[in-house]
Design a protein around this motif. Structure first.
Motif, PDB file in Angstrom:
ATOM      1  N   LEU A 107      16.470  -7.360 -62.859  1.00  0.00           N
ATOM      2  CA  LEU A 107      16.674  -5.814 -62.952  1.00  0.00           C
ATOM      3  C   LEU A 107      17.296  -5.334 -61.377  1.00  0.00           C
ATOM      4  CD1 LEU A 107      13.683  -4.991 -65.267  1.00  0.00           C
ATOM      5  CD2 LEU A 107      16.022  -5.174 -66.483  1.00  0.00           C
ATOM      6  N   ALA A 108      16.700  -5.794 -60.857  1.00  0.00           N
ATOM      7  CA  ALA A 108      16.752  -4.742 -59.753  1.00  0.00           C
ATOM      8  C   ALA A 108      17.888  -5.833 -58.748  1.00  0.00           C
ATOM      9  CB  ALA A 108      15.669  -5.514 -58.302  1.00  0.00           C
ATOM     10  N   ALA A 109      18.514  -6.918 -59.327  1.00  0.00           N
ATOM     11  CA  ALA A 109      19.979  -6.777 -59.270  1.00  0.00           C
ATOM     12  C   ALA A 109      21.174  -6.353 -60.371  1.00  0.00           C
ATOM     13  CB  ALA A 109      20.287  -8.794 -59.111  1.00  0.00           C
ATOM     14  N   GLY A 110      20.526  -5.423 -60.950  1.00  0.00           N
ATOM     15  CA  GLY A 110      20.927  -5.329 -62.454  1.00  0.00           C
ATOM     16  C   GLY A 110      21.989  -5.785 -63.180  1.00  0.00           C
ATOM     17  N   PHE A 111      20.837  -6.736 -63.591  1.00  0.00           N
ATOM     18  CA  PHE A 111      21.203  -8.129 -64.673  1.00  0.00           C
ATOM     19  C   PHE A 111      20.062  -7.835 -65.881  1.00  0.00           C
ATOM     20  CE2 PHE A 111      23.387  -9.985 -60.776  1.00  0.00           C
ATOM     21  CZ  PHE A 111      25.179  -9.148 -61.451  1.00  0.00           C
ATOM     22  N   PRO A 112      20.184  -6.903 -66.709  1.00  0.00           N
ATOM     23  CA  PRO A 112      19.048  -7.380 -66.898  1.00  0.00           C
ATOM     24  C   PRO A 112      18.880  -8.390 -68.505  1.00  0.00           C
ATOM     25  CG  PRO A 112      21.328  -4.891 -68.367  1.00  0.00           C
ATOM     26  CD  PRO A 112      21.318  -6.122 -67.055  1.00  0.00           C
ATOM     27  N   VAL A 113      17.772  -8.920 -68.861  1.00  0.00           N
ATOM     28  CA  VAL A 113      17.450  -9.879 -69.265  1.00  0.00           C
ATOM     29  C   VAL A 113      17.909 -10.056 -70.683  1.00  0.00           C
ATOM     30  CG1 VAL A 113      15.879 -11.886 -69.568  1.00  0.00           C
ATOM     31  CG2 VAL A 113      15.551 -10.579 -67.809  1.00  0.00           C
ATOM     32  N   VAL A 114      18.452 -11.134 -71.498  1.00  0.00           N
ATOM     33  CA  VAL A 114      18.629 -10.677 -72.751  1.00  0.00           C
ATOM     34  C   VAL A 114      17.937 -11.833 -73.304  1.00  0.00           C
ATOM     35  CG1 VAL A 114      20.378 -10.176 -75.028  1.00  0.00           C
ATOM     36  CG2 VAL A 114      20.694  -8.828 -72.563  1.00  0.00           C
ATOM     37  N   TYR A 115      16.797 -12.393 -73.831  1.00  0.00           N
ATOM     38  CA  TYR A 115      16.298 -13.261 -74.357  1.00  0.00           C
ATOM     39  C   TYR A 115      17.041 -13.458 -75.457  1.00  0.00           C
ATOM     40  CZ  TYR A 115      12.428 -16.297 -75.576  1.00  0.00           C
ATOM     41  OH  TYR A 115      11.594 -17.592 -75.784  1.00  0.00           O
ATOM     42  N   PHE A 116      17.709 -15.459 -75.110  1.00  0.00           N
ATOM     43  CA  PHE A 116      18.981 -16.179 -75.564  1.00  0.00           C
ATOM     44  C   PHE A 116      20.160 -15.324 -76.199  1.00  0.00           C
ATOM     45  CE2 PHE A 116      14.671 -18.781 -76.699  1.00  0.00           C
ATOM     46  CZ  PHE A 116      14.943 -19.682 -76.465  1.00  0.00           C
ATOM     47  N   GLY A 117      20.483 -14.247 -75.126  1.00  0.00           N
ATOM     48  CA  GLY A 117      21.604 -13.936 -75.561  1.00  0.00           C
ATOM     49  C   GLY A 117      21.318 -12.571 -76.625  1.00  0.00           C
ATOM     50  N   GLU A 118      20.452 -12.528 -77.411  1.00  0.00           N
ATOM     51  CA  GLU A 118      20.205 -12.208 -78.905  1.00  0.00           C
ATOM     52  C   GLU A 118      19.340 -11.044 -78.572  1.00  0.00           C
ATOM     53  OE1 GLU A 118      22.207 -12.342 -81.430  1.00  0.00           O
ATOM     54  OE2 GLU A 118      23.113 -13.985 -80.716  1.00  0.00           O
ATOM     55  N   ILE A 119      17.715 -11.037 -77.722  1.00  0.00           N
ATOM     56  CA  ILE A 119      16.605 -10.144 -77.712  1.00  0.00           C
ATOM     57  C   ILE A 119      16.860  -9.292 -76.590  1.00  0.00           C
ATOM     58  CG2 ILE A 119      14.195  -9.735 -78.406  1.00  0.00           C
ATOM     59  CD1 ILE A 119      14.928 -12.209 -79.821  1.00  0.00           C
ATOM     60  N   PRO A 120      17.916  -8.163 -76.784  1.00  0.00           N
ATOM     61  CA  PRO A 120      17.646  -7.372 -75.063  1.00  0.00           C
ATOM     62  C   PRO A 120      15.894  -6.971 -74.820  1.00  0.00           C
ATOM     63  CG  PRO A 120      18.494  -6.068 -76.546  1.00  0.00           C
ATOM     64  CD  PRO A 120      18.018  -7.135 -77.074  1.00  0.00           C
ATOM     65  N   LEU A 121      15.385  -7.510 -73.505  1.00  0.00           N
ATOM     66  CA  LEU A 121      14.292  -6.563 -73.183  1.00  0.00           C
ATOM     67  C   LEU A 121      14.291  -5.869 -72.219  1.00  0.00           C
ATOM     68  CD1 LEU A 121      12.428 -10.186 -71.951  1.00  0.00           C
ATOM     69  CD2 LEU A 121      12.975  -9.468 -73.774  1.00  0.00           C
ATOM     70  N   PRO A 122      13.168  -5.009 -72.161  1.00  0.00           N
ATOM     71  CA  PRO A 122      13.525  -3.216 -72.342  1.00  0.00           C
ATOM     72  C   PRO A 122      13.815  -3.452 -70.470  1.00  0.00           C
ATOM     73  CG  PRO A 122      11.211  -3.666 -72.480  1.00  0.00           C
ATOM     74  CD  PRO A 122      11.876  -5.534 -72.757  1.00  0.00           C
ATOM     75  N   VAL A 123      14.553  -2.572 -69.953  1.00  0.00           N
ATOM     76  CA  VAL A 123      15.019  -2.307 -68.960  1.00  0.00           C
ATOM     77  C   VAL A 123      13.973  -1.257 -67.964  1.00  0.00           C
ATOM     78  CG1 VAL A 123      16.729  -1.373 -66.990  1.00  0.00           C
ATOM     79  CG2 VAL A 123      17.739  -3.063 -69.295  1.00  0.00           C
TER      80      VAL A 123
END
Length: 182
Positions: A107-123
């Motif tokens: 997140l600090a690098a500016g890349f949100p995590v999207v689990y399996f490319g489908e489920i965005p985790l909270p930023v």
């Protein structure tokens, strides 16, 4: 000697495989120079595996809170029981701290995590280059600590299996030994 419950055994081995795989993938992806499709793919797989480890660790902790582990062998010295207990606590802490540090690093690098490319985790935090640098180091060193403690855990298990022959390791094996089946 009493064994761990089957859910605890399954979660233990799933988490072990996931941690080893995630760690290995992290080493591979960081060795790839520059930006490439392979590095992006491995980075995503690494993040997804880290989120999976975090979820499995949460399940394991919940199971552990309501299902006490079997007692140690009576002949095990008190210092070994204390060391084993302390090591397990550290492993639990790191099963949460490592993926969370990676998540916040991403997140600090500016890349949100999207689990399996489908489920965005909270930023939860925005891009922050200074925090990114700190979290990169934190994530790296927590991983190195986890790797060292996992190695110590494995060595202790094999000591119990090959030297002490006290049945401690067999409590966590998915298949009962022939001696236990009798």
């Amino acid at each position: 000697m009493r064994r761990y419950t089957m859910p605890a055994i399954v979660l233990h081995w799933l988490i072990a495989v996931a941690i080893i795989g995630t760690f290995t993938l992290g080493l591979v992806m960081t060795d790839i120079q520059g930006i490439s499709m392979a590095k992006i793919r491995y980075t995503n797989w690494h993040k997804w595996a880290g989120v999976t480890v975090l979820g499995l660790a949460a399940l394991r902790l919940l199971w552990r809170l309501f299902n006490h582990p079997p007692q140690y062998a009576d002949e095990m010295p008190a210092w070994q029981r204390g060391a084993a207990h302390g090591l397990h606590i550290l492993l639990y802490v790191l099963m949460f701290a490592v993926p969370l540090s990676g998540y916040f690093f991403s997140l600090a690098a500016g890349f949100p995590v999207v689990y399996f490319g489908e489920i965005p985790l909270p930023v939860l935090i925005g891009p922050d280059p200074e925090l990114r640098a700190v979290l990169r180091g934190v994530h790296y060193w927590l991983n190195m600590l986890l790797a060292g403690l996992v190695a110590l855990h494995v060595l202790a298990a094999f000591k119990h299996l090959l030297v002490d022959r006290d049945g401690v390791m067999q409590r966590m094996l998915p298949i009962p030994t022939p001696k236990e089946k009798r």
